[in-house]
Design a protein around this motif. Structure first.
Motif, PDB file in Angstrom:
ATOM      1  N   ALA A  20       0.912  -1.153   0.134  1.00 42.40           N
ATOM      2  CA  ALA A  20       0.057  -0.006  -0.119  1.00 42.40           C
ATOM      3  C   ALA A  20       1.084   1.260   0.000  1.00 42.40           C
ATOM      4  CB  ALA A  20      -0.817   0.056   1.156  1.00 42.40           C
ATOM      5  N   GLY A  21       1.907   1.301   0.876  1.00 38.30           N
ATOM      6  CA  GLY A  21       2.964   2.501   0.815  1.00 38.30           C
ATOM      7  C   GLY A  21       3.694   2.671  -0.375  1.00 38.30           C
ATOM      8  N   VAL A  22       3.833   1.454  -1.124  1.00 38.53           N
ATOM      9  CA  VAL A  22       4.457   1.651  -2.538  1.00 38.53           C
ATOM     10  C   VAL A  22       3.627   2.404  -3.312  1.00 38.53           C
ATOM     11  CG1 VAL A  22       5.777   0.300  -4.191  1.00 38.53           C
ATOM     12  CG2 VAL A  22       6.039  -0.400  -1.881  1.00 38.53           C
ATOM     13  N   ILE A  23       2.502   1.634  -3.640  1.00 41.87           N
ATOM     14  CA  ILE A  23       1.661   2.323  -4.274  1.00 41.87           C
ATOM     15  C   ILE A  23       1.198   3.740  -4.017  1.00 41.87           C
ATOM     16  CG2 ILE A  23      -0.759   1.973  -5.249  1.00 41.87           C
ATOM     17  CD1 ILE A  23      -0.709  -0.777  -4.485  1.00 41.87           C
ATOM     18  N   ALA A  24       1.165   4.144  -2.972  1.00 42.55           N
ATOM     19  CA  ALA A  24       0.871   5.514  -2.522  1.00 42.55           C
ATOM     20  C   ALA A  24       1.923   6.467  -3.047  1.00 42.55           C
ATOM     21  CB  ALA A  24       0.505   5.553  -1.063  1.00 42.55           C
ATOM     22  N   HIS A  25       3.139   6.070  -2.789  1.00 39.49           N
ATOM     23  CA  HIS A  25       4.088   6.490  -2.894  1.00 39.49           C
ATOM     24  C   HIS A  25       4.316   7.034  -4.679  1.00 39.49           C
ATOM     25  CE1 HIS A  25       6.983   6.684   0.666  1.00 39.49           C
ATOM     26  NE2 HIS A  25       5.779   6.919   0.914  1.00 39.49           N
ATOM     27  N   ALA A  26       4.079   5.873  -5.501  1.00 35.69           N
ATOM     28  CA  ALA A  26       4.034   5.835  -6.897  1.00 35.69           C
ATOM     29  C   ALA A  26       3.005   7.039  -7.134  1.00 35.69           C
ATOM     30  CB  ALA A  26       3.919   4.716  -7.373  1.00 35.69           C
TER      31      ALA A  26
END
Length: 758
Positions: free
Chosen positions: A151-157
């Motif tokens: 989830a954090g990876v997607i949000a940063h992307a």
């Protein structure tokens, strides 16, 4: 399993973009769980569809092409419930939806978990197997853990514009919102400019000095260069700030004084360390002290120390690049891990539109300057990948504490309209400065301000403040490395009293201890919010209390506009003991020849115990003042500075409002004036409720005063009382807030409360 999880997280972190990260995730999870399929469906909130964006085990040609509506299939069920779904025979489930394009018909076992970031659904992760079985609890826990990481990876992307394009569902880049804390009100639209420190203190190693004299000479040269740099940066802002606000740069220069940080570094060099190592030791020692403190203002001092140390180190290392080399865009949104006043000075004021700091709070020096300059600011945006935002379009919402990266046209138009309306509103509110806060049916309610620095006082008078409801006397104590003397305190207090005379100035006695320990008076406790703080400290140290009260009274000679307020009161015994000391100090000053009237003395109602002792406390003092911030925190058992529970801090919680009404009624019954000096008073929605409850004065941040005055002048006292009666029947904080908001909109105040909507 923990080692596997760690390896996957490391590999995902090393991925160059989201597409690679998703490929890593599905491949490694399928391998780790020894299952036949692992897939990730991303949720497109615009199209309300789940799109297959990565898979191992299904047909690769389906990636980016196959999608489900938000209510379709088991994937849709996982998303709508926002909880794992674990079934051993998927085709027999009533929500099963067959997708021939994926080739999934042979798979019976299904485990799907939602991918959620800050309450926002990002997608669904699925594992499948041909055999009919339920995945065990360990496997389910593993997948849930991985989804949280993803989830954090997607949000940063999303924040950096690196989100995957979803074919056939959307034609525009996603806007991503990140939440922080409001630092300075207003909205700004512009282009991100990420600024980083010129040197890294953490990378400095200790090394024996080859020549102590040469190292001291190098350090003194770097120290002087840093002083000159601060002076230059401060001068750049001199046209935007008053002399009182420029004093914050004097704070920096004082830290660089030969008798302060400079002296300690020289001592470390004389012990044999080279200049860089000695500087790192001293700075980190200071920083360690400040960062352990719970109080947000004191923690911000750590940021100032790091900034100064970094600047000195840059000169020691020969990195003398000047800020003029930066090519700032005309609509700069300045972003840094920790913004400082000096960084603020590096941007030409006419180009600066907004500020975003990953760390810090509304009490930081840069936030204070931003409010003085009228620059919308968001502090503490901890989850934003700030280093990757450079050059992106950004929106700053300083009202809510939100920032948006890569805003779409709709969002941009919405905030542009807010900005234009805001500018028009400010012009209209300026005309209210010299008018009283009086309702349409003649009820008068004085509006006071909360202050801590002289810059607050000057700005408050410009906004039409009629007095000071809370002067935080601990601020001068925080700015020094020792207790200020009686004469030093007297001079500081005199400035505040003269600035507002003949209007009243309410000075809170020293509110330190527990969560606000001074560096020279350290206190370490397991639970500081319930510990040794406020009046508890000063009653245990009457010498500190007496010196401060004497200084306050001396400062009021000839003005007689002083009011003294006692913080953190929980019992009448504390009030009796404090009053004994106050009367003693007054008698001593009369004996010394001072012509001083006995000031009014009041207590702060900020803990639940005091709520139930209003009559007893009120009979001993001249006035009561509710600290609504702490009272709400204690009533709800919520630390509002803790991001894990900050959303539980609800100023319109029924328990809070009922307690406030109880206090107002009890104070009225004994004829004692009662005010509110917390943030609720500065919120137009809260202000009308407090007025309707019967509070006599409201004290707030100077920025909010014009809006509160405008609302009060546009309603009647009877209208406010009726609204309170209706509100106290409601059992939900969000419903109460919406109800008050709707009532004010119907009363014609949509412009005033628009930016405050949540």
């Amino acid at each position: 399993m923990l080692d596997i999880l760690r390896r996957i997280v490391q590999e995902v972190s090393a991925a160059t973009d989201l597409s690679d990260a998703l490929k890593v995730v599905v491949a490694r999870i399928r391998e780790a769980m020894a299952t036949e399929v692992c897939s990730v469906y991303l949720y497109d909130s615009d199209a309300k569809r789940y799109v297959l964006m990565a898979t191992e085990g299904l047909k690769q040609e389906a990636v980016g092409r196959v999608s489900l509506s938000s209510s379709q299939g088991l994937v849709g069920l996982v998303g709508s419930r926002e909880e794992p779904i674990n079934v051993d025979n998927a085709p027999e489930h009533p929500r099963f939806h067959f997708l021939s394009e994926t080739g999934e018909d042979p798979f019976l076992s299904f485990l799907g978990v939602p991918i959620i970031h800050h309450k926002r659904l990002m997608g669904v992760m699925v594992v499948q197997q041909r055999d009919s079985r339920q995945f065990d609890t360990g496997e389910e826990a593993f997948l849930v853990t991985m989804s949280a990481q993803l989830a954090g990876v997607i949000a940063h992307a999303e924040a950096t514009g690196n989100i995957l394009e979803i074919p056939e569902t959307t034609e525009r880049k996603k806007s991503t919102r990140f939440a922080g804390a409001p630092g300075s009100p207003g909205v700004a639209l512009g282009r991100a400019f990420v600024i980083t420190p010129a040197a890294d203190l953490g990378a400095v190693v200790d090394k024996e000095a080859e020549s102590i004299d040469e190292e001291i000479e190098r350090f003194e040269a770097a120290l002087e260069a840093a002083r000159n740099e601060i002076r230059v940066l401060g001068k750049k802002l001199s046209s935007e700030l008053r002399p009182e606000e420029m004093a914050l740069f004097d704070v920096y220069l004082n830290m660089l004084d030969d008798q302060a940080l400079g002296a300690e570094v020289r001592a470390r060099i004389e012990e044999g360390n080279w200049a860089q190592g000695a500087l790192r030791q001293v700075v980190m020692q200071y920083v360690g002290h400040f960062q352990m403190m719970e109080d947000v203002y004191l923690r911000e001092r750590a940021t100032d120390i790091i900034d100064l140390g970094t600047r000195i180190l840059a000169h020691l290392q020969g990195n003398d690049e000047v800020a003029e080399e930066y090519d700032f865009p005309d609509d700069t949104i300045l972003i840094s891990e920790e913004l400082t006043p000096a960084m603020l000075g590096e941007v030409p004021p006419q180009k600066l539109r907004g500020l975003i700091s990953v760390k810090g709070s509304s009490n930081s020096h840069v936030a204070i300057l931003a409010r003085a300059m009228g620059i919308p600011t968001v502090m503490g945006v901890v989850d934003v990948p700030y280093a990757q935002l450079h050059g992106l379009d950004i929106i700053v919402d300083g009202y809510r504490g939100h920032m948006y990266s890569s805003p779409n046209d709709e969002l941009r138009e919405q905030y542009q309209a807010i900005y234009e309306e805001e500018q028009a509103l400010q012009k209209d509110l300026e005309g209210l400065r010299n008018l009283p806060a009086e309702t349409s049916d003649g009820h008068r309610i004085p509006l006071w301000v909360n202050t801590g620095l002289i810059t607050d006082a000057v700005r408050s008078l410009e906004r039409g403040a009629e007095g000071v409801g809370l002067y935080r006397t601990e601020v001068p104590f925080m700015m020094q490395d020792r207790f200020p003397s009686e004469s030093e305190q007297q001079n500081i207090y005199r400035i505040q009293l003269e600035t507002f005379a003949p209007a009243p100035v309410t000075m809170r006695t020293l509110d330190i201890g527990g969560d606000k320990a001074l560096t020279y008076f350290p206190i370490s406790e397991a639970n500081p919010f319930l510990g040794w703080r406020g009046i508890r400290v000063t009653l245990d140290h009457p010498e500190i209390f007496l010196v401060q009260v004497r200084a306050m009274m001396k400062a009021s000679e000839g003005l007689n506009n002083l009011r003294i307020m006692l913080p953190m009161i929980t019992s009448v015994g504390e009030v009796d003991e404090a009053l004994h000391l106050v009367y003693r100090a007054h008698a001593e000053l009369l004996e010394d020849g001072y012509k001083i009237e006995m000031p009014q003395v009041g207590v702060m109602i900020e803990v639940p115990a005091a709520v139930y002792q209003i009559r007893d406390l009120g009979q001993r003092v001249d006035f009561l003042s509710v600290g609504s911030n702490d009272l709400t925190q204690y009533l709800l058992a919520v630390d509002r500075n803790n991001p894990r529970v900050a959303d539980l801090y609800q100023a319109f919680h029924p328990a809070v409002l009922n307690a406030l009404k109880m206090i107002a009624d009890a104070a009225s019954s004994i004829g004692k004036p009662v005010s509110v000096c917390g943030e609720l008073a500065g919120n137009p929605l809260g202000a009308v409720l407090l007025m309707g409850m019967g509070y006599d004065m409201l004290s707030m941040n100077a920025t909010n005063l014009p809006k509160v005055k405008s609302v009060i002048r546009g309603v009647s006292q009877q209208w406010a009382e009726t609204l309170v009666d209706d509100v106290l029947r409601i059992d939900s904080a969000p419903v109460i807030a919406s109800m008050v908001q709707l009532a004010l909109e119907k009363a014609g105040f949509g412009r005033i409360i628009g930016p405050l909507r949540t």
